[in-house]
Design an enzyme around this catalytic site. Structure first.
Site, PDB file in Angstrom:
ATOM      1  CD  GLU A 108      15.344  25.284 -12.341  1.00 17.51           C
ATOM      2  OE1 GLU A 108      16.378  24.592 -12.417  1.00 17.51           O
ATOM      3  OE2 GLU A 108      14.853  25.639 -11.252  1.00 17.51           O
ATOM      4  CG  ASP A 147      25.176  18.659  -9.680  1.00 16.80           C
ATOM      5  OD1 ASP A 147      24.227  17.888  -9.900  1.00 16.80           O
ATOM      6  OD2 ASP A 147      25.045  19.893  -9.621  1.00 16.80           O
ATOM      7  NE  ARG A 148      21.136  16.038 -14.349  1.00 21.52           N
ATOM      8  CZ  ARG A 148      20.361  17.109 -14.420  1.00 21.52           C
ATOM      9  NH1 ARG A 148      20.645  18.078 -15.252  1.00 21.52           N
ATOM     10  NH2 ARG A 148      19.289  17.211 -13.671  1.00 21.52           N
ATOM     11  CB  ILE A 194      14.837  19.571 -12.565  1.00 20.82           C
ATOM     12  CG1 ILE A 194      15.529  19.081 -13.840  1.00 20.82           C
ATOM     13  CG2 ILE A 194      14.919  21.088 -12.446  1.00 20.82           C
ATOM     14  CD1 ILE A 194      14.731  19.337 -15.108  1.00 20.82           C
ATOM     15  CE  LYS A 218      21.016  16.719 -10.374  1.00 23.69           C
ATOM     16  NZ  LYS A 218      19.697  17.377 -10.394  1.00 23.69           N
ATOM     17  CE1 TYR A 259      15.192  24.497 -25.817  1.00 20.73           C
ATOM     18  CE2 TYR A 259      17.431  25.355 -25.939  1.00 20.73           C
ATOM     19  CZ  TYR A 259      16.446  24.652 -25.269  1.00 20.73           C
ATOM     20  OH  TYR A 259      16.713  24.107 -24.038  1.00 20.73           O
ATOM     21  N   GLY A 300      19.420  12.750  -9.420  1.00 21.26           N
ATOM     22  CA  GLY A 300      18.085  13.133  -8.986  1.00 21.26           C
ATOM     23  C   GLY A 300      17.473  14.144  -9.928  1.00 21.26           C
TER      24      GLY A 300
END
Length: 206
Positions: A145, A78-79, A9, A13, A43, A7
Site C-alpha cells: 500500500e 466489509d466492502r 482504503i 472498514k 499486471y 469506505g
C-alpha cells in the site's frame, strides 16, 4: 439482515466490521481473497486484461450477495459488490484501462444481476479525508500500500462520494471518520453503535 461497511482504503472498514460483529453478534464477511486467474496477466498488460479481471471479480462478489441473501444470519460485510462496481471498476474505466464498450457491457451485466437481489438493509459509509487515509495507511505499514499515490486515493474518494450521494439507492449511514478512534476510544465506538441502533431499530441516539 445484511449490513455493508463502505469506505476508501485505510478508512478502518475491516476494524469496524470486526468490532460491530462482536458487539451485535453478527456474522462478519470479509472481502474474498480467492485466487483471480487473470491477475498475473492483468499486471503485465492492464488495458488488455482489465475487462476479464473486473468480470471475474464481479462474479465472485455476486456469489457473495447470493450467499448472504440465502443466510438466516445477520451478515455484516466489509466492502460490497457496489463499491467494486461504482468505485474501483469505474475508476479503472476513467483511467482508460477499460474501453467504453467493455464498461457498458459490464454495467449491463451488473444491472441484470442486481435485478435479482436487494440492497443491504444498511450501508455504513466511513467518510475520510486524504490526509487521514494516508496517515492510517502509513501506520498499518502494509508494503504493497505504501506506493499508492495521493492522486489515486483522491480519485477513489471522488468515486465514493458520487457512489454514496448519487448511485446507491439503499439506506446509508455516513460516519465522518477523521476525528474518530473507535478502536481505542469506547466513546467513539458507542457513538457509532447508537447511530446504527437509531437507523435499524428506531432507537433514539443519546
Amino acid at each position: 439482515m445484511h449490513i455493508g461497511v463502505a469506505g476508501n482504503i485505510g478508512c478502518g472498514k475491516t476494524t469496524l466490521t470486526r468490532m460491530l460483529s462482536e458487539h451485535y453478534g453478527w456474522v462478519p464477511k470479509y472481502e474474498s481473497v480467492t485466487y483471480n486467474p487473470y491477475l498475473e496477466d492483468y499486471y503485465k498488460d492492464i488495458p488488455r486484461w482489465s475487462f476479464n479481471l473486473e468480470v471475474y471479480f464481479l462474479e465472485q462478489r455476486f456469489q457473495d450477495v447470493i450467499d448472504i441473501s440465502q443466510s438466516k444470519d445477520t451478515i455484516i460485510q466489509d466492502r460490497t459488490i457496489f463499491e467494486g462496481v461504482y468505485v474501483f471498476t469505474a475508476n479503472n474505466h476513467e483511467m482508460g484501462n477499460l474501453e467504453d464498450r467493455d464498461f457498458e457491457t459490464y454495467m449491463r451485466l451488473f444491472n441484470s444481476m442486481m435485478s435479482m437481489v436487494r440492497t443491504p438493509d444498511l450501508m455504513i459509509y466511513l467518510r475520510s479525508s486524504i490526509p487521514h487515509l494516508i496517515s492510517q495507511i502509513q501506520k498499518r505499514g502494509r508494503e504493497y500500500e505504501q506506493t499508492m499515490s495521493i492522486d489515486y486515493l483522491a480519485s477513489l474518494n471522488e468515486k465514493y462520494e458520487k457512489f454514496i450521494g448519487e448511485d446507491y439507492k439503499g439506506k446509508v449511514l455516513v460516519i465522518d471518520a477523521d476525528d474518530l478512534d473507535f478502536e481505542n476510544r469506547p466513546e467513539d465506538f458507542r457513538m457509532i453503535t447508537e447511530k446504527i441502533d437509531a437507523e435499524l431499530f428506531g432507537l433514539f441516539e443519546m
